[in-house]
Design an enzyme around this catalytic site. Structure first.
Site, PDB file in Angstrom:
ATOM      1  CG  ASP A  65      -3.483  10.172   1.997  1.00  0.00           C
ATOM      2  OD1 ASP A  65      -2.814  10.811   2.816  1.00  0.00           O
ATOM      3  OD2 ASP A  65      -4.724  10.197   1.945  1.00  0.00           O
ATOM      4  CE1 TYR A  67      -4.236   1.157  -0.539  1.00  0.00           C
ATOM      5  CE2 TYR A  67      -2.983  -0.030   1.123  1.00  0.00           C
ATOM      6  CZ  TYR A  67      -3.242   0.256  -0.200  1.00  0.00           C
ATOM      7  OH  TYR A  67      -2.506  -0.357  -1.194  1.00  0.00           O
ATOM      8  CG  PHE A  78       1.971   0.639  -2.700  1.00  0.00           C
ATOM      9  CD1 PHE A  78       1.014   0.965  -3.653  1.00  0.00           C
ATOM     10  CD2 PHE A  78       3.137   1.383  -2.663  1.00  0.00           C
ATOM     11  CE1 PHE A  78       1.224   2.005  -4.550  1.00  0.00           C
ATOM     12  CE2 PHE A  78       3.356   2.430  -3.556  1.00  0.00           C
ATOM     13  CZ  PHE A  78       2.402   2.735  -4.494  1.00  0.00           C
ATOM     14  CG  HIS A 187       0.302   5.411  -8.745  1.00  0.00           C
ATOM     15  ND1 HIS A 187      -0.679   4.504  -8.397  1.00  0.00           N
ATOM     16  CD2 HIS A 187       0.884   5.810  -7.588  1.00  0.00           C
ATOM     17  CE1 HIS A 187      -0.689   4.379  -7.073  1.00  0.00           C
ATOM     18  NE2 HIS A 187       0.249   5.150  -6.564  1.00  0.00           N
TER      19      HIS A 187
END
Length: 225
Positions: A65, A67, A78, A187
């Site tokens: 998703d 930020y 990222f 993750h």
């Protein structure tokens, strides 16, 4: 049909833009951007594709998703815009990069240097409401980004695919091409990085694979601004 993408992604995705699910997604997004605060800004939604043409993809790095705080998301998984605090997951990516390849830890989280070298920084959902994580899940983006993953899988040149965390690993069933290298780990989030992301050495493994197949490796060092 209107040209949405400015490079070779347009041709391979043109059929997706005409499908009913995508037309419904587009209407939903028009309403959302008109009435809510949505990230990333509309002109940045497809930056992962704009910055990394299909012909240049060497690595696929799947996020989830965008930020959802102000001035962070800009269309690359990222990554955050220069001047923003480095998010915790990216801090952990930098720590592993330092351990793996000795890269210096930069003072920002802007990853466009990776995108420019062929790292497709793709989220599986490309938009989000401000301060509401996962608020645009199940609106059609997953179908669109699955199409991108299948296109990557179909490429007849070696590509490295990072699957970090369970949501990314759920895409593994689409990745059937033996030419590619799949690197799975937990993750990099602070909740799971210590369960096996740290020490997984994905960056050196990716470069070794690319080099072994005659492909120039990625310069993973993000330069300090």
């Amino acid at each position: 049909m209107a040209t949405i993408l400015k490079n070779d992604w347009q041709e391979v995705l043109s059929e997706e833009f005409e499908k009913p699910y995508y037309k419904a997604l587009r209407q939903f997004l028009i309403q959302e951007y008109t009435t809510q605060q949505i990230f990333p800004p509309m002109h940045d939604i497809f930056n992962a594709l704009h910055f990394t043409p299909l012909k240049d993809v060497k690595v696929l790095l799947l996020g989830q998703d965008p930020y959802h705080d102000l001035h962070q998301a800009h269309g690359l998984s990222f990554s955050v815009l220069p001047g923003q605090k480095i998010p915790p997951s990216l801090q952990n990516i930098y720590k592993e990069l330092n351990e793996d390849l000795g890269c210096d830890i930069p003072n920002h989280g802007y990853l466009k240097k990776w995108a420019d070298q062929g790292v497709l920084l793709l989220n599986t959902v490309l938009t989000v409401r401000a301060h509401q994580a996962n608020s645009h899940q199940s609106k059609g983006w997953e179908q669109f980004t699955d199409a991108i993953i299948r296109i990557i899988n179909a490429q007849e040149r070696p590509i490295v695919i990072f699957l970090w965390g369970r949501p990314a690993q759920l895409k593994k069933g689409m990745l059937t091409n033996p030419k590619h290298m799949i690197l799975e780990s937990p993750h990099p989030s602070p909740l799971s990085a210590y369960r096996g992301f740290f020490g997984s050495r994905p960056f050196s493994k990716a470069n070794s694979f690319l080099t072994a197949h005659g492909v120039s490796p990625i310069d993973w060092q993000i330069d300090t601004l």
